[in-house]
Write a protein that holds these residues in place. Structure first.
Motif, PDB file in Angstrom:
ATOM      1  N   VAL A  60      21.305 -20.189 -14.839  1.00  5.48           N
ATOM      2  CA  VAL A  60      22.157 -21.162 -15.506  1.00  5.48           C
ATOM      3  C   VAL A  60      21.983 -21.016 -17.015  1.00  5.48           C
ATOM      4  N   TYR A  75      21.816 -23.605 -20.340  1.00  2.00           N
ATOM      5  CA  TYR A  75      21.758 -24.988 -20.816  1.00  2.00           C
ATOM      6  C   TYR A  75      22.496 -25.093 -22.147  1.00  2.00           C
ATOM      7  N   ARG A  88      24.475 -27.983 -18.179  1.00  2.00           N
ATOM      8  CA  ARG A  88      24.136 -26.633 -17.738  1.00  2.00           C
ATOM      9  C   ARG A  88      25.375 -26.011 -17.112  1.00  2.00           C
ATOM     10  N   LEU A 114      26.731 -23.056 -14.558  1.00  2.00           N
ATOM     11  CA  LEU A 114      26.354 -22.196 -13.445  1.00  2.00           C
ATOM     12  C   LEU A 114      27.464 -21.167 -13.234  1.00  2.00           C
ATOM     13  N   TRP A 134      26.109 -14.294 -11.949  1.00  2.00           N
ATOM     14  CA  TRP A 134      25.175 -14.229 -13.078  1.00  2.00           C
ATOM     15  C   TRP A 134      25.443 -12.974 -13.900  1.00  2.00           C
TER      16      TRP A 134
END
Length: 389
Positions: A188, A190, A202, A204, A208
């Motif tokens: 994640v 922030y 945050r 998500l 990734w």
């Protein structure tokens, strides 16, 4: 409680009753630890000012890397006004320091390239025609997230090497962005918000390493202690600002810097002069520093702003105003001045970042000695010395 603005309650809960430990990195891992307290640091206090107007501990030296509206030494590239958030990236045997420009319309970001011996080998633009680029953060895949600080501001993902074109990341929300910090364990990012009633978020990503799609969540709770996350329904196009879309969202008085290390995301809030610590492993929020919770002596750190850290667990917090210092919060729980600027009373310290090997600290005085609002007198510095690992 109306939560986190009631300092009298927090003083009793944190100091009188003993703080809940903040795990994951610094001194708070010990049971009953309290927020950082003044004391002697690992380097001694700042000595008299050097030729650059920088007060440093013994063994440390400074140099000026760039001045706003002047060519960076030997490059011909004119450094931007109002230098703000920054970060360092490895570049072969050398490294790159990137820096935002906190001005309207033509803000963006620039970079300086260094050889292995610290000599400057280049300077160039990495982001153009964005607005009020304040802070940001580095990603694990080597990009710089440059954050716009206005109500509909966005995050831009940029290439520190200046090869790939910058890309907007609206899925990360449109709000008054300040800083970002990536958590590779939970995958994640922030995000802080610079509003007097701002929130902590945050993002998500669906995948990734790809910030083009994903879910924005906001921190929910009643104050220091256990917290949860809830999805922001409309992070991109909204009639109701992101911070007001989720009932029970925690409010923070002016979110500023953000730094992740060892399962903990540290972030600062200027309105109450705090450094917060969110333990991502346990979903617990605690206070790492608060000038109102200093129990002995005078609080050395005021006007908290950008924040960074070392591999050894020390935090370095820059001041916006205050005494124009960078304070270190050590892994032992001591807060103490590390350096101070003289003659920069109308400025703020921005963009602290360590070189990849930890031997050099970069930062800027956003308005320099002139105090001009648009930062045409900004100065970017480098400090070299025996930083501990």
């Amino acid at each position: 409680m109306g939560g986190i603005g009631r300092r009298g309650f927090l003083r009793g809960a944190v100091v009188g009753g003993g703080a809940v430990a903040v795990s994951g990195g610094l001194w708070q891992a010990a049971a009953g630890a309290v927020p950082a307290q003044p004391g002697a640091g690992p380097y001694g206090g700042p000595a008299g000012a050097d030729a650059n107007g920088v007060r440093l501990p013994a063994g440390f030296t400074s140099r000026v890397v760039a001045r706003s509206m002047q060519a960076v030494g030997g490059t011909g590239y004119v450094w931007h006004a109002a230098p703000d958030g920054g970060a360092c990236f490895p570049d072969g045997e050398g490294w790159i320091y990137v820096s935002n420009s906190e001005v309207p319309v033509v803000g963006g970001a620039s970079a300086v390239r260094f050889a292995a011996d610290g000599s400057i080998t280049g300077a160039y633009r990495i982001l153009n025609l964005t607005q009020v680029n304040c802070a940001g953060g580095a990603t694990p895949w080597g990009t710089w997230l440059s954050c716009e600080e206005y109500d509909l501001g966005m995050v831009y993902e940029t290439d520190p090497k200046g090869v790939n074109a910058a890309k907007s990341r609206p899925a990360m929300g449109r709000f008054k962005h300040e800083a970002a910090a990536a958590d590779p364990v939970r995958k994640v990012v922030y995000l802080t918000e610079d509003q007097t009633d701002g929130c902590f978020y945050r993002f998500l990503p669906t995948t990734w390493g790809d910030l083009s799609k994903g879910t924005l969540e906001v921190l929910v709770g009643t104050g220091p202690g256990p917290v949860t996350w809830q999805k922001v329904p409309n992070p991109q196009l909204w009639l109701t600002p992101t911070r007001n879309q989720v009932a029970g969202a925690l409010r923070f008085t002016g979110g500023e810097g953000c730094h992740y290390a060892g399962d903990v995301c540290y972030f600062t809030t200027k309105g109450d002069n705090r450094v917060w610590a969110y333990d991502a492993a346990t979903s617990v929020l605690e206070i790492a520093y608060d000038d109102d919770l200093v129990t002995t002596g005078t609080a050395p750190l005021t006007g908290v702003d950008n924040i960074t850290g070392t591999s050894g667990g020390d935090l370095y917090v820059a001041e916006d105003g205050g005494d124009l210092q960078i304070n270190v919060i050590t892994r032992e729980g001591v807060v103490t001045p590390f350096l101070q600027l003289e003659g920069h009373t109308g400025s703020e310290i921005t963009g602290p970042a360590f070189s990849p090997d930890g031997s050099r600290l970069y930062f800027s005085s956003q308005r320099g000695t002139t105090g001009v609002v648009l930062g045409t007198g900004g100065v970017t510095f480098e400090v070299t010395g025996p930083f501990r690992s």
